[in-house]
Design a protein around this motif. Structure first.
Motif, mmCIF file in Angstrom:
data_model
loop_
_atom_site.group_PDB
_atom_site.id
_atom_site.type_symbol
_atom_site.label_atom_id
_atom_site.label_comp_id
_atom_site.label_asym_id
_atom_site.label_seq_id
_atom_site.Cartn_x
_atom_site.Cartn_y
_atom_site.Cartn_z
ATOM 1 N N THR A 138 -22.624 -2.198 3.796
ATOM 2 C CA THR A 138 -22.753 -0.895 3.149
ATOM 3 C C THR A 138 -24.120 -0.805 2.493
ATOM 4 O O THR A 138 -24.687 -1.820 2.073
ATOM 5 C CB THR A 138 -21.652 -0.683 2.088
ATOM 6 O OG1 THR A 138 -21.953 0.501 1.336
ATOM 7 C CG2 THR A 138 -21.562 -1.853 1.136
ATOM 8 N N THR A 168 -24.647 0.642 -0.308
ATOM 9 C CA THR A 168 -24.431 0.817 -1.748
ATOM 10 C C THR A 168 -25.264 -0.150 -2.585
ATOM 11 O O THR A 168 -25.899 0.234 -3.571
ATOM 12 C CB THR A 168 -22.942 0.647 -2.089
ATOM 13 O OG1 THR A 168 -22.187 1.631 -1.374
ATOM 14 C CG2 THR A 168 -22.705 0.799 -3.585
ATOM 15 N N ASN A 209 -23.821 5.639 4.717
ATOM 16 C CA ASN A 209 -22.450 5.136 4.644
ATOM 17 C C ASN A 209 -21.477 6.052 5.366
ATOM 18 O O ASN A 209 -20.542 5.607 6.021
ATOM 19 C CB ASN A 209 -22.035 4.971 3.173
ATOM 20 C CG ASN A 209 -22.675 3.752 2.527
ATOM 21 O OD1 ASN A 209 -23.076 2.825 3.213
ATOM 22 N ND2 ASN A 209 -22.762 3.764 1.209
ATOM 23 N N LYS A 237 -26.708 1.675 10.097
ATOM 24 C CA LYS A 237 -27.054 0.383 9.534
ATOM 25 C C LYS A 237 -28.548 0.102 9.729
ATOM 26 O O LYS A 237 -29.022 0.074 10.863
ATOM 27 C CB LYS A 237 -26.248 -0.742 10.201
ATOM 28 C CG LYS A 237 -24.741 -0.513 10.198
ATOM 29 C CD LYS A 237 -24.167 -0.478 8.790
ATOM 30 C CE LYS A 237 -22.654 -0.308 8.829
ATOM 31 N NZ LYS A 237 -22.070 -0.186 7.480
#
Length: 300
Positions: free
Chosen positions: A173, A175, A192, A197
């Motif tokens: 992720t 994040t 996300n 990616k």
């Protein structure tokens, strides 16, 4: 005068626990620190300082921040002083100065100690990379030392080849990269949602940058395996390293893809270090190899 014996030291970011340091011929570690719930903990690559590997990344999975710090100055003073007092010179192979100020702090301590001990030589080398790239630098340095190479000869090799260590990483992720200031919040949000990616590399200046993007977790895993194989000059005699943040199953998938593509001399799999892991988060996967020169420079 005969050449003085020299020791090889790394920091936490090399991801070398005690057993691996012994295997690679690395003499010691100057550990960094992490802060969890305002409590400072040694960033041990063995994950034996209060948190196991799984517990450490579970902290992040449950929403808590882990803050990282460079190697403390007193640690450098203690370690460097210890070996100089034993009559040894020192090669400290450090995490990229673009990611940590540890190499800068180590250099200041080294200069002070060398003034007090003019016979000693301490080299603080900026590895322009992290994790298993630093580990492999130390491993190759130890092998050269075992062959009788001097400290100056080893440092000359590192300087000439520092951009030949390649890194290809992907995260589960975005994040944690957002929290660490590595990507913009909007990019992390939409990345996300759409499962985009980034493929993260260490560029020619030692910055971690996204060199490309891949759609989907599995595709990104296969891509970092392919890129590592492609980056090796002589893959049959190369070691390809796989670093994972508490995701052995995904690391095994990377290994399987590498073996499908080629037969490298060695594949080394191990956990990511606590410092890089805090910035990239659980599920991170990174491949490293020594091979083609990295020339790409990302935007700073």
């Amino acid at each position: 005068m005969a050449n003085r014996k020299f020791v090889i030291i790394v920091d936490s970011i090399a991801a070398l626990g005690k057993k691996a340091r012994e295997q690679f011929g690395v003499d010691d570690i100057c550990p960094m620190t992490v802060s969890i719930d305002d409590k400072d903990v040694v960033a041990s690559p063995d994950y034996d300082q209060g948190y196991s590997l799984h517990e450490y990344f579970d902290i992040m999975r449950h929403g808590k921040r882990v803050f990282t710090s460079q190697v403390p100055v007193p640690t450098f003073e203690e370690k460097f002083g210890e070996y100089v007092n034993k009559g040894c010179d020192i090669l400290y192979i450090a995490c990229s100065g673009r990611l940590s100020k540890s190499v800068e702090a180590g250099q200041k301590v080294a200069e002070k100690i060398m003034k007090e001990h003019p016979e000693a030589k301490i080299v603080c080398f900026d590895g322009l990379n992290s994790n298993f790239a630093i580990a492999d630098m130390a491993r190759k340095s130890a092998a050269m030392r075992a062959e009788g190479k001097t400290l100056d000869e080893v440092v000359d090799f590192l300087k000439k080849n520092v951009n030949r260590w390649n890194q290809f990483g992907t995260v589960e992720t975005l994040t944690y990269l957002k929290q660490a200031g590595r990507v913009k919040a909007s990019k992390a949000f939409f990345g996300n949602i759409f499962a985009v990616k980034p493929i993260l590399i260490s560029d020619a200046k030692g910055n971690n940058v996204a060199a490309k993007s891949v759609k989907g977790r599995k595709n990104s895993i296969l891509e970092i395996a392919r890129l590592a194989v492609e980056a090796c000059d002589d893959v049959e005699h190369s070691t390809i390293y796989i670093s994972h943040a508490d995701d052995e199953k995904a690391a095994e998938l990377v290994k399987e893809e590498i073996l499908r593509l080629c037969k490298p001399g060695e594949i080394y799999v191990g956990p990511i270090d606590p410092i890089v892991g805090a910035s990239t988060g659980p599920g991170t996967l990174i491949t490293y190899c020594f091979g083609k020169e990295v020339t790409f420079e990302g935007q700073e």
